[in-house]
Design a protein around this motif. Structure first.
Motif, PDB file in Angstrom:
ATOM      1  N   MET A   1     -17.079  83.283  24.112  1.00 17.76           N
ATOM      2  CA  MET A   1     -16.783  83.323  22.686  1.00 17.76           C
ATOM      3  C   MET A   1     -15.485  82.592  22.394  1.00 17.76           C
ATOM      4  O   MET A   1     -14.573  82.594  23.195  1.00 17.76           O
ATOM      5  CB  MET A   1     -16.658  84.784  22.209  1.00 17.76           C
ATOM      6  N   ARG A   2     -15.439  81.918  21.261  1.00 16.28           N
ATOM      7  CA  ARG A   2     -14.212  81.267  20.816  1.00 16.28           C
ATOM      8  C   ARG A   2     -13.311  82.326  20.204  1.00 16.28           C
ATOM      9  O   ARG A   2     -13.756  83.158  19.416  1.00 16.28           O
ATOM     10  CB  ARG A   2     -14.530  80.180  19.803  1.00 16.28           C
ATOM     11  N   ALA A   3     -12.039  82.292  20.555  1.00 13.53           N
ATOM     12  CA  ALA A   3     -11.127  83.338  20.109  1.00 13.53           C
ATOM     13  C   ALA A   3      -9.807  82.736  19.647  1.00 13.53           C
ATOM     14  O   ALA A   3      -9.442  81.621  20.021  1.00 13.53           O
ATOM     15  CB  ALA A   3     -10.873  84.337  21.245  1.00 13.53           C
ATOM     16  N   ARG A   4      -9.105  83.504  18.818  1.00 16.90           N
ATOM     17  CA  ARG A   4      -7.742  83.172  18.425  1.00 16.90           C
ATOM     18  C   ARG A   4      -6.810  83.901  19.390  1.00 16.90           C
ATOM     19  O   ARG A   4      -6.848  85.128  19.488  1.00 16.90           O
ATOM     20  CB  ARG A   4      -7.472  83.607  16.988  1.00 16.90           C
ATOM     21  N   VAL A   5      -5.981  83.130  20.087  1.00 17.06           N
ATOM     22  CA  VAL A   5      -5.103  83.705  21.107  1.00 17.06           C
ATOM     23  C   VAL A   5      -3.657  83.343  20.786  1.00 17.06           C
ATOM     24  O   VAL A   5      -3.329  82.166  20.612  1.00 17.06           O
ATOM     25  CB  VAL A   5      -5.474  83.208  22.517  1.00 17.06           C
ATOM     26  N   LEU A   6      -2.824  84.352  20.714  1.00 20.82           N
ATOM     27  CA  LEU A   6      -1.392  84.158  20.496  1.00 20.82           C
ATOM     28  C   LEU A   6      -0.673  84.310  21.831  1.00 20.82           C
ATOM     29  O   LEU A   6      -0.822  85.327  22.510  1.00 20.82           O
ATOM     30  CB  LEU A   6      -0.870  85.196  19.499  1.00 20.82           C
ATOM     31  N   VAL A   7       0.089  83.296  22.204  1.00 23.32           N
ATOM     32  CA  VAL A   7       0.863  83.307  23.446  1.00 23.32           C
ATOM     33  C   VAL A   7       2.329  83.512  23.087  1.00 23.32           C
ATOM     34  O   VAL A   7       2.910  82.697  22.364  1.00 23.32           O
ATOM     35  CB  VAL A   7       0.685  81.995  24.237  1.00 23.32           C
ATOM     36  N   ALA A   8       2.923  84.588  23.577  1.00 21.14           N
ATOM     37  CA  ALA A   8       4.327  84.888  23.309  1.00 21.14           C
ATOM     38  C   ALA A   8       5.085  84.875  24.632  1.00 21.14           C
ATOM     39  O   ALA A   8       4.954  85.798  25.440  1.00 21.14           O
ATOM     40  CB  ALA A   8       4.462  86.241  22.620  1.00 21.14           C
ATOM     41  N   ASP A   9       5.854  83.816  24.858  1.00 26.96           N
ATOM     42  CA  ASP A   9       6.582  83.660  26.120  1.00 26.96           C
ATOM     43  C   ASP A   9       7.822  82.832  25.835  1.00 26.96           C
ATOM     44  O   ASP A   9       7.740  81.788  25.187  1.00 26.96           O
ATOM     45  CB  ASP A   9       5.685  82.966  27.153  1.00 26.96           C
ATOM     46  N   ASP A  10       8.985  83.301  26.325  1.00 25.98           N
ATOM     47  CA  ASP A  10      10.221  82.574  26.034  1.00 25.98           C
ATOM     48  C   ASP A  10      10.428  81.369  26.951  1.00 25.98           C
ATOM     49  O   ASP A  10      11.420  80.652  26.820  1.00 25.98           O
ATOM     50  CB  ASP A  10      11.435  83.503  26.095  1.00 25.98           C
ATOM     51  N   ASP A  11       9.502  81.133  27.864  1.00 30.92           N
ATOM     52  CA  ASP A  11       9.555  79.946  28.717  1.00 30.92           C
ATOM     53  C   ASP A  11       8.646  78.885  28.094  1.00 30.92           C
ATOM     54  O   ASP A  11       7.420  78.945  28.226  1.00 30.92           O
ATOM     55  CB  ASP A  11       9.068  80.304  30.127  1.00 30.92           C
ATOM     56  N   PRO A  12       9.205  77.895  27.390  1.00 32.57           N
ATOM     57  CA  PRO A  12       8.375  76.909  26.680  1.00 32.57           C
ATOM     58  C   PRO A  12       7.410  76.167  27.593  1.00 32.57           C
ATOM     59  O   PRO A  12       6.263  75.897  27.204  1.00 32.57           O
ATOM     60  CB  PRO A  12       9.407  75.955  26.067  1.00 32.57           C
ATOM     61  N   ALA A  29      -5.291  78.398  20.182  1.00 29.76           N
ATOM     62  CA  ALA A  29      -4.112  78.999  20.797  1.00 29.76           C
ATOM     63  C   ALA A  29      -2.857  78.656  20.009  1.00 29.76           C
ATOM     64  O   ALA A  29      -2.680  77.522  19.552  1.00 29.76           O
ATOM     65  CB  ALA A  29      -3.962  78.526  22.241  1.00 29.76           C
ATOM     66  N   TYR A  30      -1.994  79.653  19.851  1.00 29.29           N
ATOM     67  CA  TYR A  30      -0.737  79.504  19.132  1.00 29.29           C
ATOM     68  C   TYR A  30       0.384  80.042  20.021  1.00 29.29           C
ATOM     69  O   TYR A  30       0.185  81.002  20.760  1.00 29.29           O
ATOM     70  CB  TYR A  30      -0.769  80.273  17.817  1.00 29.29           C
ATOM     71  N   VAL A  31       1.567  79.446  19.926  1.00 26.89           N
ATOM     72  CA  VAL A  31       2.670  79.793  20.818  1.00 26.89           C
ATOM     73  C   VAL A  31       3.896  80.195  20.017  1.00 26.89           C
ATOM     74  O   VAL A  31       4.244  79.529  19.024  1.00 26.89           O
ATOM     75  CB  VAL A  31       3.015  78.609  21.753  1.00 26.89           C
ATOM     76  N   VAL A  32       4.551  81.283  20.440  1.00 31.11           N
ATOM     77  CA  VAL A  32       5.862  81.677  19.927  1.00 31.11           C
ATOM     78  C   VAL A  32       6.731  82.029  21.125  1.00 31.11           C
ATOM     79  O   VAL A  32       6.224  82.235  22.233  1.00 31.11           O
ATOM     80  CB  VAL A  32       5.766  82.881  18.959  1.00 31.11           C
ATOM     81  N   HIS A  33       8.054  82.122  20.886  1.00 28.51           N
ATOM     82  CA  HIS A  33       8.967  82.274  22.011  1.00 28.51           C
ATOM     83  C   HIS A  33       9.880  83.498  21.915  1.00 28.51           C
ATOM     84  O   HIS A  33      10.806  83.618  22.715  1.00 28.51           O
ATOM     85  CB  HIS A  33       9.822  81.000  22.170  1.00 28.51           C
ATOM     86  N   ASP A  34       9.652  84.382  20.964  1.00 33.93           N
ATOM     87  CA  ASP A  34      10.440  85.615  20.914  1.00 33.93           C
ATOM     88  C   ASP A  34       9.605  86.727  20.285  1.00 33.93           C
ATOM     89  O   ASP A  34       8.564  86.477  19.671  1.00 33.93           O
ATOM     90  CB  ASP A  34      11.754  85.418  20.150  1.00 33.93           C
ATOM     91  N   PRO A  57      13.682  87.366  24.156  1.00 34.90           N
ATOM     92  CA  PRO A  57      14.852  87.682  23.328  1.00 34.90           C
ATOM     93  C   PRO A  57      14.444  88.383  22.044  1.00 34.90           C
ATOM     94  O   PRO A  57      13.298  88.329  21.610  1.00 34.90           O
ATOM     95  CB  PRO A  57      15.458  86.303  23.036  1.00 34.90           C
ATOM     96  N   GLY A  58      15.419  89.043  21.427  1.00 31.15           N
ATOM     97  CA  GLY A  58      15.141  89.777  20.184  1.00 31.15           C
ATOM     98  C   GLY A  58      14.455  91.073  20.516  1.00 31.15           C
ATOM     99  O   GLY A  58      15.077  92.024  20.981  1.00 31.15           O
ATOM    100  N   LEU A  59      13.159  91.134  20.320  1.00 30.33           N
ATOM    101  CA  LEU A  59      12.350  92.283  20.703  1.00 30.33           C
ATOM    102  C   LEU A  59      11.636  91.963  22.007  1.00 30.33           C
ATOM    103  O   LEU A  59      11.019  90.900  22.122  1.00 30.33           O
ATOM    104  CB  LEU A  59      11.314  92.598  19.614  1.00 30.33           C
ATOM    105  N   ASP A  60      11.712  92.869  22.977  1.00 25.22           N
ATOM    106  CA  ASP A  60      11.004  92.581  24.222  1.00 25.22           C
ATOM    107  C   ASP A  60       9.516  92.881  24.073  1.00 25.22           C
ATOM    108  O   ASP A  60       9.054  93.431  23.064  1.00 25.22           O
ATOM    109  CB  ASP A  60      11.621  93.346  25.398  1.00 25.22           C
TER     110      ASP A  60
END
Length: 235
Positions: A1-12, A29-34, A57-60
């Motif tokens: 199945m095709r899915a929306r995936v959010l990747v949260a990792d402070d290592d770019p 896929a979408y990426v954030v770093h904090d 960083p910020g919120l763990d």
């Protein structure tokens, strides 16, 4: 199945590798770093799965996981460089569906992603496989990797399913923690007997009418656990 995936990792760099693998597999896929950005994007995009690093960083990631679980039933796959047992147990207690310990291979991560998405796919219940077992109100189908309570599907992590499937093979047998631990080998290499207790606690939340007074997943004090074929016992 095709899915929306959010990747949260402070290592770019690592986050970009994961994003590319997810995109190649056909996912958005979408990426954030904090941590704060992870919560904001999760609320805005409503992903099917969040790949969540613990150390940000910020919120763990543990704080983010707790908040996500309070607000939704989104799948959470945690990434952690921590090897301390208490940290891994805490992630499970907060509601993470699975976790990987760094360093990990992208292929292993994608295998976990496929398993989580397949188990959580929506729609009509699949037809019962040949290995379906019913113990009281609980149905366990190893062929479909599916658990039901009554007629309702219940989502379980791979470790939880391995434990429940093993116990469903022999209802009323008492399993020691070490025996249950054996059934999770190959799924979670970091498991310990304490991890089994956390899996059982989470299973009770999902399959018992009153998790504080379980009628099917019974504690045998000083020994381990058993899955009762009846429905009137407490433990």
């Amino acid at each position: 199945m095709r899915a929306r995936v959010l990747v949260a990792d402070d290592d770019p760099r690592q986050a970009e590798v994961v994003r590319r693998y997810l995109t190649a597999a056909g996912h958005d896929a979408y990426v954030v770093h904090d941590g704060r950005a992870a919560l904001d994007e999760a609320r805005r995009r409503r992903p099917d799965l969040v790949v969540l690093d613990v150390m940000m960083p910020g919120l763990d990631g543990l704080h983010v996981c707790r908040t996500l679980r309070e607000e939704s039933d989104v799948l959470v796959l945690m990434l952690t460089a921590r090897t301390a047992e208490e940290d891994l147990l805490l992630g499970l207690e907060l509601g993470a569906d699975d976790y990987l310990t760094k360093p990990y291979s992208p292929r292993e991560l994608m295998a976990r992603v496929r398993t989580l998405l397949r188990r959580a796919s929506r729609g009509a219940p699949a037809p019962a496989g040949p290995g379906l077992r019913r113990i009281g109100r609980i149905g366990v189908d190893p062929a479909l990797h599916q658990v039901t309570v009554g007629d309702e599907p219940v989502e379980c992590t791979r470790g939880e399913f391995a434990i429940l499937a093993a116990m469903a093979e022999q209802p009323d047998r008492v399993f020691t923690r070490a025996q249950l631990l054996h059934h999770t080998r190959g799924i979670d290499r970091s498991s310990t007997e304490r991890t089994i207790d956390v899996h059982v606690m989470n299973l009770r939340r999902k399959i018992e009418t009153d998790p504080q007074r379980p009628s099917q997943l019974i504690t045998v004090y000083g020994v381990g656990y058993r899955l009762s074929a009846g429905s009137a016992e407490t433990g």
